[in-house]
Write an enzyme that holds these catalytic residues in place. Structure first.
Site, PDB file in Angstrom:
ATOM      1  N   HIS A  82      27.324 -19.677   2.900  1.00 33.22           N
ATOM      2  CA  HIS A  82      27.411 -19.366   1.487  1.00 33.22           C
ATOM      3  C   HIS A  82      26.668 -20.438   0.690  1.00 33.22           C
ATOM      4  CE1 HIS A  82      31.127 -16.494   1.626  1.00 33.22           C
ATOM      5  NE2 HIS A  82      30.171 -16.168   2.490  1.00 33.22           N
ATOM      6  N   GLU A 120      27.430 -22.502  -1.697  1.00 31.09           N
ATOM      7  CA  GLU A 120      28.050 -23.810  -1.848  1.00 31.09           C
ATOM      8  C   GLU A 120      27.921 -24.635  -0.565  1.00 31.09           C
ATOM      9  OE1 GLU A 120      30.810 -20.874  -4.059  1.00 31.09           O
ATOM     10  OE2 GLU A 120      29.272 -20.831  -2.498  1.00 31.09           O
ATOM     11  N   SER A 123       8.932  18.413  -9.093  1.00 31.02           N
ATOM     12  CA  SER A 123       8.802  17.453  -7.997  1.00 31.02           C
ATOM     13  C   SER A 123       8.144  18.058  -6.764  1.00 31.02           C
ATOM     14  CB  SER A 123      10.178  16.903  -7.610  1.00 31.02           C
ATOM     15  OG  SER A 123      11.015  17.948  -7.132  1.00 31.02           O
ATOM     16  N   SER A 169       5.055  18.331  -1.626  1.00 31.32           N
ATOM     17  CA  SER A 169       5.394  17.348  -2.665  1.00 31.32           C
ATOM     18  C   SER A 169       4.697  16.008  -2.490  1.00 31.32           C
ATOM     19  CB  SER A 169       6.913  17.117  -2.669  1.00 31.32           C
ATOM     20  OG  SER A 169       7.348  16.623  -1.423  1.00 31.32           O
ATOM     21  N   THR A 201      15.012  17.792   2.844  1.00 31.24           N
ATOM     22  CA  THR A 201      13.874  16.907   2.595  1.00 31.24           C
ATOM     23  C   THR A 201      13.348  16.320   3.895  1.00 31.24           C
ATOM     24  OG1 THR A 201      14.608  16.339   0.361  1.00 31.24           O
ATOM     25  CG2 THR A 201      13.186  14.750   1.470  1.00 31.24           C
ATOM     26  N   ARG A 216       8.507  -0.395   3.305  1.00 31.73           N
ATOM     27  CA  ARG A 216       7.143  -0.720   3.738  1.00 31.73           C
ATOM     28  C   ARG A 216       6.353  -1.183   2.527  1.00 31.73           C
ATOM     29  NH1 ARG A 216       8.391   4.184   4.903  1.00 31.73           N
ATOM     30  NH2 ARG A 216       6.782   5.146   3.619  1.00 31.73           N
TER      31      ARG A 216
END
Length: 348
Positions: A56, A58, A166, A173, A201, A212
């Site tokens: 962490h 600290e 779209s 697309s 999709t 990327r």
């Protein structure tokens, strides 16, 4: 012992905020940085948390400081944690180092780790909170949302033409927006710990759903976000979401709340939602989209699929977006906003 002036503490907190911001992703943990100051206000060390399993902020700063940490002031962007997870509690590390004072910005909203300030006070350490709190909270909007709401923060990204489409009528697309816009998307993807798409999709576009083209923002430990594919339709093994570039989880069904509940169990804090309009519409209708990032290309299609398939039937269903940023990315326009909280359904 003289107290370090508020101006010096404020500058140290700004240094810590800037240092924490440099790390692209620490999820499921928050971004945190710590600056250690000598009693005269000069800087000893800057510690940064770099992801789950690493020290962490600290502890990182204390390791750099060594014996100089004794009597120092620790300026931290988030209240020091008070629990043992993959690492020990930062409160105990600060106590063991015999620091004199701790100044933190955001109070820890995670009930599992909260209470660090009280522990430090009981150990005789002077504690101050709230310095540059708004700027510090902006570092961890998604993480704070996830730990307080019990579900991941959802950013919906879409690309569309000026007339809001779209995809063409035949379903094609790629590519509506420019190479510059696509590279910009990867910078944002690198900040999320999951990238989500529907089976429709994936079957149509065979996307990688990976980060990327963002070599200037290397991922901690070269970790890719988790790929999340939502839907009932099987994805053949030769599709790229099955490759070894990034881990993938397949979530059957399309109920947004159930999907987010499963991801919350995996400690996913920030979901980057991409395509298609049906899945995005389901999340939109459920009031479970927390940020919208739209890339608008300077072009028209005239017919095709809208970017979002919602349930609106009249203008009374219009839901405003609070615009936070409007920028030119190559030839395209990028819009970043949040749905008006008053017009969304209550978080589930």
């Amino acid at each position: 012992m003289a107290t370090i002036s508020p101006d010096i503490v404020g500058r140290a907190m700004r240094t810590a905020i800037d240092a924490a911001r440099v790390v692209p992703r620490t999820l499921p943990n928050p971004r945190v940085a710590c600056v250690l100051l000598r009693p005269d206000g000069s800087q000893i060390a800057v510690g940064v948390h770099r992801g789950a399993g690493t020290p962490h902020a600290e502890v990182d700063a204390l390791a750099q400081a060594g014996d100089e940490a004794k009597g120092a002031t620790a300026v931290v962007t988030l209240e020091p944690c008070n629990h043992t997870g993959r690492t020990g509690p930062c409160t105990q590390a600060l106590i063991d180092a015999v620091v004199a004072r701790v100044v933190h910005a955001q109070t820890d909203p995670d009930q599992a780790a909260a209470g660090g300030a009280d522990v430090l006070r009981k150990a005789g350490i002077d504690v101050e909170s709230g310095v540059l709190v708004d700027e510090a909270e902006a570092l961890n909007v998604e993480w704070t949302h996830a730990v307080t709401k019990g579900r991941p923060f959802v950013t919906w990204k879409y690309a569309a033409t000026l007339d809001g489409l779209s995809a063409a009528p035949d379903g094609s697309s790629r590519w509506i927006t420019s190479a510059e816009a696509r590279q910009d998307v990867h910078v944002f993807r690198a900040e999320a710990d999951a990238v989500m798409a529907g089976t429709g999709t994936v079957l149509t576009d065979d996307p990688r759903l990976t980060v990327r083209d963002a070599d200037d923002l290397p991922l901690p430990y070269e970790r890719q976000p988790l790929r999340v594919v939502v839907g009932e339709t099987p994805i053949p093994e030769y599709y790229r979401v099955h490759d070894r570039v990034a881990p993938t989880v397949f979530v059957p069904g399309r109920d947004p709340s159930a999907v987010l509940a499963q991801l919350a169990e995996r400690e996913i804090r920030h979901v980057w939602l991409e395509g298609g309009p049906r899945l995005a519409g389901a999340f939109w209708n459920a009031g479970l989209i927390d940020r919208v990032i739209g890339y608008i290309a300077p072009a028209m299609l005239g017919s095709g699929r809208a970017a979002l398939e919602g349930e609106a039937t009249t203008l009374a269903d219009l839901r405003p977006i609070d615009i936070q940023d409007l920028s030119r990315i190559g030839p395209d326009i990028r819009i970043i906003g949040t749905p008006d909280a008053a017009s969304t359904e209550e978080d589930r």
